[in-house]
Motif scaffolding. Structure first.
Motif, PDB file in Angstrom:
ATOM      1  N   GLU A   1       0.828  -1.212   0.000  1.00  0.00           N
ATOM      2  CA  GLU A   1       0.000   0.000   0.000  1.00  0.00           C
ATOM      3  C   GLU A   1       0.862   1.261   0.000  1.00  0.00           C
ATOM      4  O   GLU A   1       0.611   2.204  -0.750  1.00  0.00           O
ATOM      5  N   GLY A   2       1.901   1.274   0.824  1.00  0.00           N
ATOM      6  CA  GLY A   2       2.786   2.433   0.883  1.00  0.00           C
ATOM      7  C   GLY A   2       3.535   2.644  -0.418  1.00  0.00           C
ATOM      8  O   GLY A   2       3.688   3.780  -0.882  1.00  0.00           O
ATOM      9  N   ILE A   3       4.000   1.560  -1.025  1.00  0.00           N
ATOM     10  CA  ILE A   3       4.698   1.653  -2.307  1.00  0.00           C
ATOM     11  C   ILE A   3       3.747   2.184  -3.376  1.00  0.00           C
ATOM     12  O   ILE A   3       4.099   3.075  -4.153  1.00  0.00           O
ATOM     13  N   ALA A   4       2.526   1.673  -3.385  1.00  0.00           N
ATOM     14  CA  ALA A   4       1.530   2.119  -4.372  1.00  0.00           C
ATOM     15  C   ALA A   4       1.238   3.610  -4.210  1.00  0.00           C
ATOM     16  O   ALA A   4       1.062   4.329  -5.210  1.00  0.00           O
ATOM     17  N   GLN A   5       1.210   4.109  -2.981  1.00  0.00           N
ATOM     18  CA  GLN A   5       0.962   5.533  -2.748  1.00  0.00           C
ATOM     19  C   GLN A   5       2.088   6.393  -3.317  1.00  0.00           C
ATOM     20  O   GLN A   5       1.833   7.454  -3.895  1.00  0.00           O
ATOM     21  N   GLU A   6       3.321   5.943  -3.158  1.00  0.00           N
ATOM     22  CA  GLU A   6       4.454   6.692  -3.709  1.00  0.00           C
ATOM     23  C   GLU A   6       4.413   6.695  -5.240  1.00  0.00           C
ATOM     24  O   GLU A   6       4.655   7.721  -5.875  1.00  0.00           O
ATOM     25  N   VAL A   7       4.115   5.549  -5.832  1.00  0.00           N
ATOM     26  CA  VAL A   7       4.013   5.467  -7.298  1.00  0.00           C
ATOM     27  C   VAL A   7       2.877   6.361  -7.784  1.00  0.00           C
ATOM     28  O   VAL A   7       3.024   7.069  -8.788  1.00  0.00           O
ATOM     29  N   GLU A   8       1.766   6.367  -7.076  1.00  0.00           N
ATOM     30  CA  GLU A   8       0.626   7.206  -7.457  1.00  0.00           C
ATOM     31  C   GLU A   8       0.970   8.692  -7.354  1.00  0.00           C
ATOM     32  O   GLU A   8       0.554   9.500  -8.193  1.00  0.00           O
ATOM     33  N   ALA A   9       1.759   9.054  -6.355  1.00  0.00           N
ATOM     34  CA  ALA A   9       2.128  10.457  -6.157  1.00  0.00           C
ATOM     35  C   ALA A   9       3.126  10.943  -7.199  1.00  0.00           C
ATOM     36  O   ALA A   9       2.996  12.051  -7.729  1.00  0.00           O
ATOM     37  N   TYR A  10       4.139  10.136  -7.506  1.00  0.00           N
ATOM     38  CA  TYR A  10       5.216  10.573  -8.385  1.00  0.00           C
ATOM     39  C   TYR A  10       5.079  10.098  -9.826  1.00  0.00           C
ATOM     40  O   TYR A  10       5.645  10.708 -10.730  1.00  0.00           O
TER      41      TYR A  10
END
Length: 96
Positions: free
Chosen positions: A71-80
């Motif tokens: 979930e945390g990795i997906a949030q970073e990918v979604e942000a950047y």
């Protein structure tokens, strides 16, 4: 760091693999970032992004924040992820 055309959670390095890669390649990435930077006065820089610079940014955020869950990795990918140029446009980050 292998560029693939898109950044997805499953094509990022693990924290351990990135730590090893980072030691050998940080200088290369920083040189690339300098080549892609345009200074606008004393207090503003435009950083023209590429898949490599954004992939590096995501990997750095995961490393610094010790994010390893999906979930945390997906949030970073979604942000950047949206900052990766598509080949028909330029994208830049403004640094103040």
């Amino acid at each position: 760091m292998q560029t693939t055309g898109t950044i997805k959670t499953d094509n990022l390095m693990t924290l351990e693999a990135y730590s090893k890669w980072r030691k050998a390649h940080k200088g290369t990435v920083m040189a690339e970032r300098r080549l892609r930077s345009v200074q606008l006065g004393e207090n503003m820089t435009l950083q023209f992004e590429s898949e490599m610079t954004i992939r590096y940014q995501i990997q750095e955020m995961l490393r610094i924040e010790k994010i390893f869950d999906e979930e945390g990795i997906a949030q970073e990918v979604e942000a950047y992820g949206p900052l990766v140029p598509t080949g028909t446009n330029w994208k830049a980050t403004v640094l103040l």
